[in-house]
Design a protein around this motif. Structure first.
Motif, PDB file in Angstrom:
ATOM      1  N   ALA A  89      70.247 -66.996  59.765  1.00 15.25           N
ATOM      2  CA  ALA A  89      70.154 -68.184  58.921  1.00 15.25           C
ATOM      3  C   ALA A  89      70.545 -67.878  57.483  1.00 15.25           C
ATOM      4  O   ALA A  89      71.125 -68.724  56.790  1.00 15.25           O
ATOM      5  N   MET A  90      70.247 -66.675  57.017  1.00 19.52           N
ATOM      6  CA  MET A  90      70.677 -66.278  55.679  1.00 19.52           C
ATOM      7  C   MET A  90      72.198 -66.224  55.610  1.00 19.52           C
ATOM      8  O   MET A  90      72.814 -66.664  54.626  1.00 19.52           O
ATOM      9  N   ASN A  91      72.807 -65.682  56.658  1.00 19.26           N
ATOM     10  CA  ASN A  91      74.264 -65.651  56.745  1.00 19.26           C
ATOM     11  C   ASN A  91      74.829 -67.068  56.702  1.00 19.26           C
ATOM     12  O   ASN A  91      75.772 -67.370  55.949  1.00 19.26           O
ATOM     13  N   LEU A  92      74.240 -67.935  57.508  1.00 16.54           N
ATOM     14  CA  LEU A  92      74.670 -69.337  57.543  1.00 16.54           C
ATOM     15  C   LEU A  92      74.566 -69.971  56.155  1.00 16.54           C
ATOM     16  O   LEU A  92      75.468 -70.687  55.707  1.00 16.54           O
ATOM     17  N   ALA A  93      73.442 -69.706  55.461  1.00 23.02           N
ATOM     18  CA  ALA A  93      73.227 -70.293  54.139  1.00 23.02           C
ATOM     19  C   ALA A  93      74.293 -69.869  53.142  1.00 23.02           C
ATOM     20  O   ALA A  93      74.776 -70.677  52.332  1.00 23.02           O
ATOM     21  N   LEU A  94      74.685 -68.590  53.213  1.00 21.70           N
ATOM     22  CA  LEU A  94      75.707 -68.133  52.276  1.00 21.70           C
ATOM     23  C   LEU A  94      77.044 -68.809  52.547  1.00 21.70           C
ATOM     24  O   LEU A  94      77.777 -69.157  51.613  1.00 21.70           O
ATOM     25  N   HIS A  95      77.384 -69.013  53.817  1.00 23.12           N
ATOM     26  CA  HIS A  95      78.635 -69.698  54.134  1.00 23.12           C
ATOM     27  C   HIS A  95      78.578 -71.173  53.747  1.00 23.12           C
ATOM     28  O   HIS A  95      79.611 -71.767  53.407  1.00 23.12           O
ATOM     29  N   ALA A  96      77.388 -71.765  53.791  1.00 20.37           N
ATOM     30  CA  ALA A  96      77.269 -73.185  53.471  1.00 20.37           C
ATOM     31  C   ALA A  96      77.198 -73.446  51.974  1.00 20.37           C
ATOM     32  O   ALA A  96      77.655 -74.496  51.505  1.00 20.37           O
ATOM     33  N   LEU A  97      76.633 -72.512  51.215  1.00 17.85           N
ATOM     34  CA  LEU A  97      76.292 -72.796  49.819  1.00 17.85           C
ATOM     35  C   LEU A  97      77.071 -71.986  48.802  1.00 17.85           C
ATOM     36  O   LEU A  97      76.984 -72.271  47.606  1.00 17.85           O
ATOM     37  N   VAL A 126      74.327 -63.218  44.817  1.00 16.97           N
ATOM     38  CA  VAL A 126      73.001 -63.481  45.380  1.00 16.97           C
ATOM     39  C   VAL A 126      72.014 -62.499  44.771  1.00 16.97           C
ATOM     40  O   VAL A 126      72.282 -61.291  44.721  1.00 16.97           O
ATOM     41  N   ILE A 127      70.876 -62.997  44.336  1.00 11.26           N
ATOM     42  CA  ILE A 127      69.846 -62.153  43.721  1.00 11.26           C
ATOM     43  C   ILE A 127      68.906 -61.639  44.807  1.00 11.26           C
ATOM     44  O   ILE A 127      68.434 -62.407  45.644  1.00 11.26           O
ATOM     45  N   ILE A 128      68.647 -60.325  44.786  1.00  2.94           N
ATOM     46  CA  ILE A 128      67.658 -59.731  45.675  1.00  2.94           C
ATOM     47  C   ILE A 128      66.693 -58.884  44.839  1.00  2.94           C
ATOM     48  O   ILE A 128      67.004 -58.528  43.694  1.00  2.94           O
ATOM     49  N   GLN A 129      65.537 -58.554  45.436  1.00  2.00           N
ATOM     50  CA  GLN A 129      64.504 -57.822  44.704  1.00  2.00           C
ATOM     51  C   GLN A 129      64.142 -56.521  45.432  1.00  2.00           C
ATOM     52  O   GLN A 129      63.180 -56.451  46.185  1.00  2.00           O
ATOM     53  N   ALA A 138      75.654 -66.523  39.863  1.00  2.00           N
ATOM     54  CA  ALA A 138      74.419 -66.488  40.653  1.00  2.00           C
ATOM     55  C   ALA A 138      74.191 -67.851  41.316  1.00  2.00           C
ATOM     56  O   ALA A 138      74.002 -68.860  40.643  1.00  2.00           O
ATOM     57  N   LYS A 139      74.197 -67.878  42.642  1.00  2.00           N
ATOM     58  CA  LYS A 139      74.068 -69.145  43.383  1.00  2.00           C
ATOM     59  C   LYS A 139      72.817 -69.208  44.254  1.00  2.00           C
ATOM     60  O   LYS A 139      72.292 -70.298  44.490  1.00  2.00           O
ATOM     61  N   VAL A 140      72.376 -68.056  44.763  1.00  2.00           N
ATOM     62  CA  VAL A 140      71.262 -68.032  45.715  1.00  2.00           C
ATOM     63  C   VAL A 140      70.326 -66.879  45.355  1.00  2.00           C
ATOM     64  O   VAL A 140      70.771 -65.823  44.880  1.00  2.00           O
ATOM     65  N   PHE A 141      69.042 -67.094  45.580  1.00  6.97           N
ATOM     66  CA  PHE A 141      68.024 -66.060  45.414  1.00  6.97           C
ATOM     67  C   PHE A 141      67.363 -65.841  46.769  1.00  6.97           C
ATOM     68  O   PHE A 141      66.788 -66.760  47.342  1.00  6.97           O
ATOM     69  N   PHE A 142      67.484 -64.618  47.319  1.00  6.94           N
ATOM     70  CA  PHE A 142      66.798 -64.252  48.554  1.00  6.94           C
ATOM     71  C   PHE A 142      65.408 -63.730  48.193  1.00  6.94           C
ATOM     72  O   PHE A 142      65.268 -62.636  47.642  1.00  6.94           O
ATOM     73  N   LEU A 143      64.395 -64.499  48.503  1.00  7.57           N
ATOM     74  CA  LEU A 143      63.006 -64.125  48.243  1.00  7.57           C
ATOM     75  C   LEU A 143      62.368 -63.610  49.520  1.00  7.57           C
ATOM     76  O   LEU A 143      62.499 -64.233  50.582  1.00  7.57           O
ATOM     77  N   CYS A 144      61.653 -62.503  49.439  1.00  8.39           N
ATOM     78  CA  CYS A 144      60.920 -61.959  50.576  1.00  8.39           C
ATOM     79  C   CYS A 144      59.430 -62.208  50.323  1.00  8.39           C
ATOM     80  O   CYS A 144      58.849 -61.622  49.398  1.00  8.39           O
ATOM     81  N   ASN A 195      68.338 -73.081  36.481  1.00  3.45           N
ATOM     82  CA  ASN A 195      69.670 -72.475  36.471  1.00  3.45           C
ATOM     83  C   ASN A 195      70.494 -72.809  37.707  1.00  3.45           C
ATOM     84  O   ASN A 195      71.558 -72.215  37.919  1.00  3.45           O
ATOM     85  N   GLY A 196      70.033 -73.755  38.507  1.00  6.85           N
ATOM     86  CA  GLY A 196      70.806 -74.209  39.656  1.00  6.85           C
ATOM     87  C   GLY A 196      70.955 -73.174  40.747  1.00  6.85           C
ATOM     88  O   GLY A 196      71.965 -73.160  41.464  1.00  6.85           O
ATOM     89  N   VAL A 197      69.954 -72.303  40.922  1.00  7.76           N
ATOM     90  CA  VAL A 197      69.982 -71.266  41.950  1.00  7.76           C
ATOM     91  C   VAL A 197      69.134 -71.729  43.127  1.00  7.76           C
ATOM     92  O   VAL A 197      67.963 -72.093  42.968  1.00  7.76           O
ATOM     93  N   THR A 198      69.708 -71.730  44.315  1.00  7.22           N
ATOM     94  CA  THR A 198      68.981 -72.142  45.521  1.00  7.22           C
ATOM     95  C   THR A 198      68.186 -70.964  46.067  1.00  7.22           C
ATOM     96  O   THR A 198      68.692 -69.850  46.171  1.00  7.22           O
ATOM     97  N   VAL A 199      66.938 -71.220  46.433  1.00  9.64           N
ATOM     98  CA  VAL A 199      66.061 -70.174  46.949  1.00  9.64           C
ATOM     99  C   VAL A 199      66.044 -70.213  48.469  1.00  9.64           C
ATOM    100  O   VAL A 199      65.797 -71.263  49.080  1.00  9.64           O
TER     101      VAL A 199
END
Length: 394
Positions: free
Chosen positions: A99-107, A114-117, A163-169, A194-198
């Protein structure tokens, strides 16, 4: 009532976690791996019964989630997490990572970021790089013996145009944090501004220990919470990972349409017949089993923590607020990451090496606690004996 003591080796059935033994021709029947995050416990008997009934039906055609399945998911989220989910918000994929893969292709587009921590579950980085996107690191930091978010650093990254997406764990794998409402709301406000999708990976949400409360990201206030993606599954909670069934929950209709429009191309429009049966049984009948399991996990954590405090006082074991994964800093042994890995393997300790989790992970070990106590006891005793043999600083 439930059996969490019987050890059932999984050699020869395709279990990825156990494949190391096959690759390395390890033939000791008493060994268990402590790595990949599935469990060495049989599923709840209620789930096994539901799967047998599904198998006995005998027709395994193309399958989609029906209303009873969606109702079971919604009821679970409300009962366990106080989150009111509408059935229409849910769609299925084969897992949270797909689903994360899908989200990146969609958004996003190639070159977006993409921001990761880190240190964080390795597929977070792999999904980004494999899709031609860029990683922006917002490393966690340790304060007073506990990991926390660097919110100032997160804001600086979120302001960047790429920066478009933030992957939160959430809860965080591997450090075991259950984020507070204050921390999550601060992150949500930064992303909204900042318009970043979580995309919030909440697959470990049911493993929360006393003193902590899991807050679904979508249950926060503000636009970032309304327009986020939450990935969930019964796979961790009930040891069903091999049934490849995940629930992606999105309340915003426009965002949901953008995602589901990519489903056919990236994850397929159907789901696993047995996965649906198992998930429904888990959410409708499995709660007593899960409560008993949580007690076992907490007992295993306390055992390992106390063992380390006695035998390896220089090794820092971090608090386990969530997940069933112990995170420990072995840098005090004075070994380089490759040496530490070789030492563990040579003494038949098959853990997840910290460097796999990226920045901040070198010299750490992640230990899977979801196994019978005797397995952990054997591992800790091997570690103690090996350290004594080599005269490591404790």
């Amino acid at each position: 009532m439930y059996d969490f003591t019987t050890f059932k080796p999984r050699r020869g059935i395709g279990a990825e976690k156990w494949s190391t033994f096959e690759r390395q021709a390890v033939d000791n029947p008493d060994l268990a791996p402590y790595s990949i995050a599935d469990m060495e416990f049989p599923a709840a008997p209620e789930i096994t019964a539901a799967l047998k009934e599904a198998a006995d039906f005998g027709i395994y055609g193309y399958t989609v989630a029906d209303s009873s399945y969606r109702d079971a998911v919604c009821a679970w989220m409300d009962r366990r997490h106080g989150w009111a989910v509408e059935p229409t918000w849910i769609f299925q994929t084969y897992g949270v990572v797909p689903a994360m893969n899908l989200a990146l292709h969609a958004l996003t587009a190639p070159g977006d970021a993409v921001i990761i921590q880190p240190p964080v579950y390795p597929p977070f980085r792999a999904v980004v790089t494999s899709t031609g996107r860029r990683v922006l690191e917002n490393p966690l930091r340790v304060k007073d013996g506990r990991y926390e978010m660097d919110l100032e650093g997160l804001e600086a990254l979120a302001r960047r145009s790429e920066a478009k997406v933030f992957f939160l764990c959430s809860p965080h794998n591997p450090v075991g944090r259950v984020w507070t409402r204050r921390e999550l709301q601060a992150a949500a406000d930064i992303c909204a501004a900042n318009g970043v999708t979580v995309f919030s990976d909440e697959i470990h949400a049911d493993f929360v220990h006393p003193g902590s409360v899991h807050i679904p990201f979508a249950a926060l206030d503000g636009p970032a919470a309304r327009e986020c993606i939450v990935g969930t599954s019964a796979s961790k909670s009930f040891n069903l990972a091999g049934l490849v069934t995940a629930n992606i929950i999105v309340s915003d209709p426009d965002l949901r349409a953008r995602l589901t429009g990519k489903v056919v191309g990236y994850t397929g429009e159907y789901t696993n017949y047995f996965g649906l049966a198992a998930t429904r049984a888990a959410y409708e009948q499995g709660e007593p089993w899960l409560e008993a399991l949580l007690e076992v996990i907490r007992g295993n954590y306390d055992y390992c923590k106390n063992f380390m405090a006695e035998k390896f006082p220089s090794v820092t074991v971090y608090p386990l607020e969530g997940t069933y994964l112990l995170w420990a800093d072995f840098n005090s042994l004075g070994l380089e990451p490759a040496e530490l890995e070789r030492f563990m393997v040579e003494h038949q300790l098959y853990l997840d090496e910290g460097y796999l989790f990226g920045t901040g992970g070198a010299g750490f070990e992640r230990i899977n606690l979801a196994c019978p106590r005797q397995c952990l006891t054997a591992a800790m005793e091997r570690l103690d004996a090996a350290a004594a043999e080599f005269g490591f600083k404790r």
